[in-house]
Design an enzyme around this catalytic site. Sequence first.
Site, PDB file in Angstrom:
ATOM      1  N   TYR A   6       0.849  -1.202   0.000  1.00  0.00           N
ATOM      2  CA  TYR A   6       0.000   0.000   0.000  1.00  0.00           C
ATOM      3  C   TYR A   6       0.875   1.239   0.000  1.00  0.00           C
ATOM      4  CZ  TYR A   6      -4.176  -2.694   1.388  1.00  0.00           C
ATOM      5  OH  TYR A   6      -5.232  -3.569   1.442  1.00  0.00           O
ATOM      6  N   TYR A  55      -0.614 -10.106   0.425  1.00  0.00           N
ATOM      7  CA  TYR A  55       0.483  -9.608   1.259  1.00  0.00           C
ATOM      8  C   TYR A  55       0.408 -10.235   2.646  1.00  0.00           C
ATOM      9  CZ  TYR A  55      -3.162  -6.332   2.863  1.00  0.00           C
ATOM     10  OH  TYR A  55      -4.314  -5.784   3.335  1.00  0.00           O
ATOM     11  N   ARG A  77      -3.093 -11.952   3.591  1.00  0.00           N
ATOM     12  CA  ARG A  77      -4.406 -11.497   3.122  1.00  0.00           C
ATOM     13  C   ARG A  77      -4.619 -11.925   1.681  1.00  0.00           C
ATOM     14  NH1 ARG A  77      -7.743  -7.858   4.634  1.00  0.00           N
ATOM     15  NH2 ARG A  77      -9.120  -9.530   4.012  1.00  0.00           N
ATOM     16  N   HIS A 127      -7.505  -8.366  -2.494  1.00  0.00           N
ATOM     17  CA  HIS A 127      -8.801  -7.730  -2.243  1.00  0.00           C
ATOM     18  C   HIS A 127      -8.779  -6.254  -2.575  1.00  0.00           C
ATOM     19  CE1 HIS A 127      -6.504  -7.053   1.484  1.00  0.00           C
ATOM     20  NE2 HIS A 127      -7.196  -5.939   1.589  1.00  0.00           N
ATOM     21  N   HIS A 163     -10.784  -2.634  -1.348  1.00  0.00           N
ATOM     22  CA  HIS A 163     -11.652  -2.032  -0.333  1.00  0.00           C
ATOM     23  C   HIS A 163     -12.699  -1.170  -1.019  1.00  0.00           C
ATOM     24  CE1 HIS A 163      -8.960  -2.944   3.165  1.00  0.00           C
ATOM     25  NE2 HIS A 163      -8.042  -2.936   2.215  1.00  0.00           N
TER      26      HIS A 163
END
Lengths: 191, 233
Positions: free
Chosen positions: B104, B143, B153, B156, B158
């Site tokens: 991120y 990640y 995770r 995905h 958000h």
Amino acid sequence: MSKLTPTPSQTVGPYYSIGLNWLITTDLARDATTGERIVVSGRLTDGDGAPIPDAVLEVWQADANGRYAHAEDTQDKPKDATFKGFGRVPTDKDGNFVFTTIKPGAVPGPGNSLQAPHILVALSMRGLLRHVYTRIYFSDEAAANATDPILGLIDEPARRATLVAQRAKGAAEYRWDIAMQGTGETVFFDA
Amino acid sequence: MDIVGYRRIVPGTQPEYLHPAYTSSVKRSPTKKLVQLPHTLTEVTGPMFGHDKVGPDDHDLTKGHAGAPIGERIIVSGRVLDGDGRPVPNTLVELWQCNATGRYRHANDQHDAPLDPNFDGAGRSFTDAEGNYKFITIKPGAYPWRNHFNGWRPQHLHFSLFGPSFMTRLVTQMYFPGDPLIPLDPIFNCVTDARARDRMISTFDIETTVPDFALGYRFDIVLRGRDATPMGM
């Protein structure tokens, strides 16, 4: 028509700022907005009393006349077109948050009741799989708070105090802390 | 004024606040019984956003930089529906994600994977009159996270939506079909009702796949439905 099951909520996670910060709104009023300018600030803490630095509050409130900027508010009251009523307020590295707005007017409640002035809050953070709802009331509205139909739903009177922001002496500034857990755990709503 | 409230959550179809497998929930979830809140005028109203807030390219996360981001380009589209299957028009949809390496663009993300100078990972859009939205982006990477040993995770996106009132506010995550990490993920598995849970998995869609450009994934989002009768306020 068949009823659909809503999509489940998931946490905003630790990096919500990437997607949500563009709409940060910590000053809800414009110059032309009518009503008393107020500042609401506080600190958000977890079950260890540690500050929560990665949360975001979203607030929703009526204008000074007690009218919402929404089509379903059909009250026969003047509407302040300069006031939208929405804020998005992040916590900082110390768990603190602050926003400026106008004090909302009273709005109708269930039956023929009148609700005390209040702000609805949706609180999201890493660790919350679904946002929690809570409300902010105002300490200088003691009479209205005493008959508020929503505050009256809280069984333990002592816990009602967790929703009442405390007005500073001589200034339109309110203090409202949020505790996710602990003896002073804020009242959260099943909405 | 007659107030029509929103339907209450059916147990199991939404996460409980305390979900010990997701360790961050342990110290941050309410411990006292929630107070049932009747839906008053405050609850059934909510913010409306002007379309001027969103630019014409804000739905395309591959734009806005000198070059194209690294990764598998995808088109994610779908409809926003209410609990009765009706489209939710003109509602704001916000999206954020990591890049193709699983990183991120955030100071706190220290995962040892490269940032992509051509990718920020944020987009937004309004649904059209039929409730349709569309994003163009790249497929996010998986990640690691420190929730549990060797935790990863699933890939995905958000999503954040408002809908017609403060009661329809929804933040969720969209997953990809066939991801082997999904069954292992405490966040995805916080919902016990399998049918509700599977709403969070997008479907590959050849119809919205654009030849020589990008694969299409469909992700319909269902917001809370409304009670049939007024509460007599």
